[in-house]
Scaffold this motif. Structure first.
Motif, PDB file in Angstrom:
ATOM      1  N   ALA A   1       4.869   4.353 -46.653  1.00 20.64           N
ATOM      2  CA  ALA A   1       5.571   2.752 -46.684  1.00 20.64           C
ATOM      3  C   ALA A   1       5.025   2.565 -45.668  1.00 20.64           C
ATOM      4  N   LEU A   2       4.544   1.888 -44.938  1.00 16.99           N
ATOM      5  CA  LEU A   2       3.754   0.596 -44.631  1.00 16.99           C
ATOM      6  C   LEU A   2       2.700   0.581 -45.201  1.00 16.99           C
ATOM      7  N   SER A   3       2.118   0.977 -46.172  1.00 14.33           N
ATOM      8  CA  SER A   3       1.039   0.483 -47.413  1.00 14.33           C
ATOM      9  C   SER A   3       2.065  -0.156 -48.269  1.00 14.33           C
ATOM     10  N   TYR A   4       3.431  -0.621 -48.504  1.00 12.07           N
ATOM     11  CA  TYR A   4       3.946  -1.634 -49.601  1.00 12.07           C
ATOM     12  C   TYR A   4       5.092  -1.918 -48.961  1.00 12.07           C
ATOM     13  N   GLY A   5       4.605  -2.795 -48.008  1.00 11.80           N
ATOM     14  CA  GLY A   5       5.074  -3.355 -46.621  1.00 11.80           C
ATOM     15  C   GLY A   5       6.683  -2.564 -45.774  1.00 11.80           C
ATOM     16  N   TYR A   6       7.086  -1.731 -46.005  1.00 17.81           N
ATOM     17  CA  TYR A   6       7.967  -1.049 -45.303  1.00 17.81           C
ATOM     18  C   TYR A   6       7.722  -0.200 -43.783  1.00 17.81           C
ATOM     19  N   GLY A   7       8.676  -0.539 -43.009  1.00 18.14           N
ATOM     20  CA  GLY A   7       8.306   0.813 -41.581  1.00 18.14           C
ATOM     21  C   GLY A   7       7.982  -0.563 -40.410  1.00 18.14           C
ATOM     22  N   LEU A   8       7.604  -1.914 -40.906  1.00 18.34           N
ATOM     23  CA  LEU A   8       6.547  -2.885 -39.791  1.00 18.34           C
ATOM     24  C   LEU A   8       8.027  -4.526 -40.521  1.00 18.34           C
ATOM     25  N   SER A   9       7.607  -5.003 -39.298  1.00 16.35           N
ATOM     26  CA  SER A   9       8.813  -6.448 -39.949  1.00 16.35           C
ATOM     27  C   SER A   9       7.752  -7.263 -39.200  1.00 16.35           C
ATOM     28  N   VAL A  10       7.751  -8.826 -39.662  1.00 17.59           N
ATOM     29  CA  VAL A  10       7.099 -10.196 -39.585  1.00 17.59           C
ATOM     30  C   VAL A  10       8.016 -10.765 -39.430  1.00 17.59           C
ATOM     31  N   SER A  11       7.792 -11.970 -39.144  1.00 14.93           N
ATOM     32  CA  SER A  11       8.059 -13.334 -39.128  1.00 14.93           C
ATOM     33  C   SER A  11       6.915 -13.606 -40.035  1.00 14.93           C
ATOM     34  N   ALA A  12       7.747 -14.855 -40.979  1.00 17.09           N
ATOM     35  CA  ALA A  12       7.074 -15.925 -41.829  1.00 17.09           C
ATOM     36  C   ALA A  12       5.906 -16.774 -41.107  1.00 17.09           C
ATOM     37  N   LEU A  13       6.327 -16.742 -40.458  1.00 16.00           N
ATOM     38  CA  LEU A  13       4.884 -17.556 -39.651  1.00 16.00           C
ATOM     39  C   LEU A  13       3.641 -16.940 -40.023  1.00 16.00           C
ATOM     40  N   GLN A  14       3.900 -15.762 -38.706  1.00 14.30           N
ATOM     41  CA  GLN A  14       2.796 -14.319 -38.848  1.00 14.30           C
ATOM     42  C   GLN A  14       1.950 -13.884 -40.175  1.00 14.30           C
ATOM     43  N   LEU A  15       3.508 -14.118 -41.531  1.00 18.23           N
ATOM     44  CA  LEU A  15       2.730 -13.767 -42.537  1.00 18.23           C
ATOM     45  C   LEU A  15       1.822 -14.771 -43.164  1.00 18.23           C
ATOM     46  N   ALA A  16       2.267 -16.263 -42.982  1.00 18.60           N
ATOM     47  CA  ALA A  16       1.303 -17.307 -43.067  1.00 18.60           C
ATOM     48  C   ALA A  16       0.375 -17.505 -42.648  1.00 18.60           C
ATOM     49  N   SER A  17       0.096 -17.017 -41.426  1.00 19.31           N
ATOM     50  CA  SER A  17      -1.325 -16.980 -40.537  1.00 19.31           C
ATOM     51  C   SER A  17      -2.035 -15.411 -40.778  1.00 19.31           C
ATOM     52  N   ALA A  18      -1.490 -14.776 -41.269  1.00 22.32           N
ATOM     53  CA  ALA A  18      -2.889 -13.670 -41.827  1.00 22.32           C
ATOM     54  C   ALA A  18      -2.788 -13.931 -43.061  1.00 22.32           C
ATOM     55  N   TYR A  19      -1.944 -14.987 -44.016  1.00 20.61           N
ATOM     56  CA  TYR A  19      -2.650 -14.769 -45.905  1.00 20.61           C
ATOM     57  C   TYR A  19      -4.218 -15.571 -45.170  1.00 20.61           C
ATOM     58  N   THR A  20      -4.178 -16.661 -44.091  1.00 18.74           N
ATOM     59  CA  THR A  20      -4.935 -17.300 -43.946  1.00 18.74           C
ATOM     60  C   THR A  20      -6.956 -16.718 -43.983  1.00 18.74           C
ATOM     61  N   ALA A  21      -6.346 -14.988 -43.629  1.00 17.91           N
ATOM     62  CA  ALA A  21      -8.121 -14.391 -43.469  1.00 17.91           C
ATOM     63  C   ALA A  21      -8.450 -14.685 -44.912  1.00 17.91           C
ATOM     64  N   LEU A  22      -7.194 -14.153 -45.495  1.00 18.44           N
ATOM     65  CA  LEU A  22      -7.909 -14.018 -46.810  1.00 18.44           C
ATOM     66  C   LEU A  22      -8.971 -15.961 -47.796  1.00 18.44           C
ATOM     67  N   ALA A  23      -8.017 -16.696 -46.676  1.00 18.91           N
ATOM     68  CA  ALA A  23      -8.441 -17.931 -48.263  1.00 18.91           C
ATOM     69  C   ALA A  23      -9.492 -18.273 -46.757  1.00 18.91           C
ATOM     70  N   ASN A  24      -9.493 -18.182 -45.756  1.00 18.85           N
ATOM     71  CA  ASN A  24     -10.745 -18.643 -45.215  1.00 18.85           C
ATOM     72  C   ASN A  24     -11.998 -17.240 -45.230  1.00 18.85           C
ATOM     73  N   GLY A  25     -12.046 -16.421 -45.317  1.00 25.68           N
ATOM     74  CA  GLY A  25     -13.230 -16.124 -45.834  1.00 25.68           C
ATOM     75  C   GLY A  25     -13.275 -14.537 -44.885  1.00 25.68           C
ATOM     76  N   GLY A  26     -12.040 -14.082 -44.530  1.00 31.56           N
ATOM     77  CA  GLY A  26     -11.571 -13.127 -43.620  1.00 31.56           C
ATOM     78  C   GLY A  26     -11.870 -13.246 -42.422  1.00 31.56           C
ATOM     79  N   VAL A  27     -11.442 -15.027 -42.181  1.00 36.96           N
ATOM     80  CA  VAL A  27     -10.995 -15.081 -40.820  1.00 36.96           C
ATOM     81  C   VAL A  27      -9.761 -15.641 -40.783  1.00 36.96           C
TER      82      VAL A  27
END
Length: 569
Positions: A413-439
């Motif tokens: 479940a953790l691999s497809y997004g269930y069993g954890l909770s995040v805020s929209a701001l946390q999610l945006a910050s996490a996606y910066t790693a994809l956009a910023n060469g892993g950082v």
């Protein structure tokens, strides 16, 4: 022989007046002199010895030390556009014991205050034993002058400041509000209260016995205005994000929604819109739901939008090649008495196909073959389950369960997004790693003068491969095709997650999400869209949230003058 001797009666004679005795005279003179000396001594005492004391007592009845209001610091967007300013207002107060009882005068006062005479009389009667009561708080100077122009005894003015928000409901949850005393109560106003609040000054004045100002004497201490706060928000992008979000919530009859737009290079929040909202300049009939900045203080299960992040952990393990195929037939599987399903049977899929088709089966099978719990480890590196340290009041940290005695179904479940909770701001910050060469860039709601160092979270090569895979998920014929932005290469992921209640997952209540990056050739923007419980028939993230992403991100790229990077076919 005398007449008496001759038997006649002689008249009575008065003795001559005797002079005042010497002792009595000197006594009276002494008393007069003593009285004069006492009077002279008293005069000397009053004018010489007790002069300072008496003058102080007199001044205390005429001199006053008054407070000088200090205006609150302005809040502006990153381009200097005002978002919150303080305007001068006048508060009227009265000493009920001094207000005339004349009916005509009270009628004139009530009319100037826009009150009924009966209400005014009732208030004056209620405070009749006191020397202070408010008549009206925070009037405009023009409205206050209509009352002060009556020159009525017992009515006084106090100069203050009132907060005004030019953008109104567009920035309400982020900025927050102040109370009637100009003290921050919500949002940025509360978070930076010590910085924004000014320091009151003092002045010395002369007033008459009725408390009316006669003369200004001196400024004892100048009022110090509060500091000016510059947010990372771009008001142009904020208006656009709010407009599109509000339209989408209305179109799909949703409970609400959130849009967060972040600068991929710095982590600065360029827009943060919430629905429902409220007008901070007129809080009559306020819906309490509108007070919450859902983007920061609320959390939710993210669903499929975290699959690219889980895929980063799978690729990092080194156990799988990009071209490996996973059999997802027959489109469902039993795991610990739970059924995991895909929308349909996708058959055999490679890693790119698993993300493009958003296969829960494919993600589950890959995660269950990992030798180590890398998925929660990568999630933690991306900031899940941790504070974003923005300083915003009520900031949520989300939930990341500890990997203790986890079942196989929980790992899956953790691999497809269930069993954890995040805020929209946390999610945006996490996606910066994809956009910023892993950082990963930490989020900031304040304008930064230099880019922070960031936190390495994903291998740069893996981040590049994932962006390429996610770009294919936004092409024609895919579930994310409505997120495409004409002229720009976009990478993103849709998500549709069931809402929870006290009894478990609800059958007909969903959250629709889209998370994406643009432009792919040189990422500048990360945008997260979440629509809460759409009811208009469509509820999939690709149908509800993706179009909002397309309009908001496309408009932002053009406003920021980002050159197109999509090849003309």
């Amino acid at each position: 022989m005398s007449a008496d001797a001759r038997g006649g009666v002689s008249p009575r004679r008065r003795p001559p007046s005797a002079p005042m005795g010497g002792a009595r005279y000197y006594l009276i003179l002494f008393l007069i002199l003593v009285g004069m000396l006492l009077l002279a001594g008293r005069i000397v005492t009053l004018h010489v010895i007790d002069r300072s004391f008496l003058q102080g007592q007199g001044d205390a009845r005429t001199l006053r030390t008054e407070s000088l209001s200090a205006h609150r610091g302005m809040i502006s967007d990153r381009n200097g556009e005002p978002l919150a300013i303080s305007t001068p207002v006048v508060t009227l107060w009265a000493n009920p014991q001094e207000v005339p009882e004349d009916r005509i005068q009270r009628l004139m006062l009530a009319q100037a205050l826009n009150m009924s005479p009966d209400d005014l009389d009732a208030r004056l009667e209620r405070f009749s034993e006191r020397e202070f009561m408010y008549l009206r708080r925070q009037l405009t100077p023009e409205a206050a002058q209509r009352v002060l122009g009556l020159r009525m005894a017992g009515v006084y003015a106090q100069h203050e400041y009132k907060r005004y928000y030019p953008a109104g409901e567009v920035t309400a949850q982020l900025l927050g509000v102040t109370n009637v005393d100009d003290f921050g109560q919500e949002g940025v106003e509360l978070a930076y209260q010590p910085f924004l609040a000014g320091t009151p000054g003092q002045r010395r004045v002369i007033k008459d016995r009725r408390g009316r100002l006669v003369r200004d004497l001196a400024i004892l201490r100048e009022a110090q205005p509060g500091g000016e706060l510059v947010l990372s928000i771009d008001q142009r992008l904020q208006y656009m994000a709010y407009r599109e979000l509000k339209a989408a919530v209305a179109e799909h009859e949703a409970d609400g929604g959130v849009v967060v737009m972040m600068d991929a290079r710095t982590g600065e929040v360029l827009a943060m819109a919430n629905q429902p909202s409220y007008n901070p300049n007129n809080r009559a009939g306020l819906d309490p739901r509108g007070l919450r900045n859902q983007a920061i203080v609320d959390v939710f299960e993210p669903g499929s939008v975290v699959k690219p992040l889980a895929m980063a952990a799978i690729m990092e393990s080194g156990q799988f090649d990009l071209d490996i195929e996973v059999d997802t037939s027959p489109g469902w599987m039993m795991l610990d008495r739970f059924t995991i399903r895909d929308i349909r049977n996708y058959g055999r899929l490679d890693l790119a196909g698993i993300l493009e088709k958003s296969s829960n089966i494919g993600m589950s099978k890959l995660v269950l073959e990992l030798d180590e719990p890398l998925v929660p480890e990568v999630y933690r590196r991306l900031g899940f389950g941790q504070s974003t340290d923005t300083g915003f009041p009520g900031e949520a940290v989300g939930h990341m369960p500890a990997p203790v005695r986890w079942s196989r179904s929980q790992w899956a479940a953790l691999s497809y997004g269930y069993g954890l909770s995040v805020s929209a701001l946390q999610l945006a910050s996490a996606y910066t790693a994809l956009a910023n060469g892993g950082v990963r860039m930490p989020p900031s709601i304040l304008k930064l003068h230099e880019s922070p160092a960031g936190t390495p979270a994903i291998d740069p090569g893996i981040a590049h491969d994932l962006l390429r895979i996610m770009e294919e998920s936004v092409q024609p014929g895919t579930g994310g095709r409505r997120a495409a932005v004409p002229g720009y290469r976009v990478a993103g992921k849709t998500g549709t997650v069931r809402k929870t209640s006290a009894s478990g997952y609800e059958q007909d209540a969903y959250r629709s999400l889209f998370a994406g990056v643009a432009p792919v050739s040189d990422p500048r923007i990360v945008t997260i869209v979440m629509i809460d419980h759409p009811r208009g028939g469509d509820f999939f993230g690709g149908a509800v949230a993706a179009p909002v992403f397309s309009r908001v991100t496309g408009g932002a790229l053009r406003l920021l003058d980002v050159p197109p990077d999509q090849r003309i076919r």
